[in-house]
Design a protein around this motif. Structure first.
Motif, PDB file in Angstrom:
ATOM      1  N   GLU A  45       0.832  -1.205   0.000  1.00 51.61           N
ATOM      2  CA  GLU A  45       0.000   0.000   0.000  1.00 51.61           C
ATOM      3  C   GLU A  45       0.869   1.258   0.000  1.00 51.61           C
ATOM      4  OE1 GLU A  45      -2.472  -0.581   3.431  1.00 51.61           O
ATOM      5  OE2 GLU A  45      -4.029  -1.616   2.273  1.00 51.61           O
ATOM      6  N   GLN A  46       1.949   1.240   0.781  1.00 52.39           N
ATOM      7  CA  GLN A  46       2.852   2.386   0.813  1.00 52.39           C
ATOM      8  C   GLN A  46       3.508   2.583  -0.546  1.00 52.39           C
ATOM      9  OE1 GLN A  46       5.516   1.510   4.047  1.00 52.39           O
ATOM     10  NE2 GLN A  46       4.133   2.321   5.599  1.00 52.39           N
ATOM     11  N   LYS A  84       0.930   4.099  -2.830  1.00 51.31           N
ATOM     12  CA  LYS A  84       0.765   5.526  -2.538  1.00 51.31           C
ATOM     13  C   LYS A  84       1.941   6.323  -3.090  1.00 51.31           C
ATOM     14  CE  LYS A  84      -2.062   5.016   1.603  1.00 51.31           C
ATOM     15  NZ  LYS A  84      -2.099   5.145   3.067  1.00 51.31           N
ATOM     16  N   GLU A 132       1.527   6.547  -6.741  1.00 50.07           N
ATOM     17  CA  GLU A 132       0.469   7.498  -7.075  1.00 50.07           C
ATOM     18  C   GLU A 132       0.973   8.929  -6.944  1.00 50.07           C
ATOM     19  OE1 GLU A 132      -2.710   6.449  -4.446  1.00 50.07           O
ATOM     20  OE2 GLU A 132      -3.443   4.838  -5.760  1.00 50.07           O
ATOM     21  N   LYS A 133       1.721   9.197  -5.860  1.00 50.06           N
ATOM     22  CA  LYS A 133       2.288  10.540  -5.679  1.00 50.06           C
ATOM     23  C   LYS A 133       3.253  10.854  -6.806  1.00 50.06           C
ATOM     24  CE  LYS A 133       1.926  10.814  -0.656  1.00 50.06           C
ATOM     25  NZ  LYS A 133       2.682  10.873   0.600  1.00 50.06           N
TER      26      LYS A 133
END
Length: 160
Positions: free
Chosen positions: A90-91, A94, A97-98
């Motif tokens: 998940e990290q 993220k 995505e960033k």
């Protein structure tokens, strides 16, 4: 000294009498054990067997419980590792995505700069044409609907 002899004789007499009584006694431990084992009835034998089977069953259940506890601990460890892996993924997602958002912003900034550059070059070309036609700075600003300062800046920086 005579009292000591009397006590010694009395002690010896007591010992001899007790030994005779033990030898004559029919209810001694050995005899009680043999008579009890001879008189043991069939139901008592069955009760003993049931007790033994019950004890063996309890032992089996205890070993199975220990095995189940070990499996549960192993599963908890595996679940904990899976949760950690999911959190890491998940990290990473993220972060990606960033990263994608940053790249999109960069692309938008580049497009904006490109659009501004093309707009600026159009303005520069138009201002250059109007200056060559002999229009004043005020007339150019009114015609293009931009400030006089911008017209003067373009005239000084780009057209010389």
């Amino acid at each position: 000294m005579s009292t000591a002899i009397i006590l010694l004789i009395a002690g010896i007499i007591l010992i001899v009498l007790n030994i005779k009584a033990i030898n004559k006694e029919k209810n001694s431990f050995k005899e009680a054990f043999t008579s009890a084992s001879d008189n043991m009835q069939e139901f008592q034998v069955e009760i003993g067997k049931v007790r033994r089977e019950f004890a063996e069953t309890l032992l089996e259940l205890q070993t199975q419980i220990v095995d189940i506890e070990n499996k549960i601990k192993l599963n908890e460890n595996m679940n904990f590792q899976k949760i950690e892996k999911i959190e890491r993924l998940e990290q990473e997602i993220k972060f990606e995505e960033k990263k994608d958002v940053c790249q999109e912003e960069k692309i938008e900034n580049i497009e904006e700069i490109h659009n501004n550059t093309s707009d600026n070059s159009v303005k520069i070309n138009e201002i250059d044409k109007l200056i060559k036609k002999g229009l004043s700075v005020e007339q150019i600003a009114d015609k293009l609907k931009i400030g006089k300062g911008e017209v003067l800046l373009i005239k000084e920086l780009y057209l010389k």
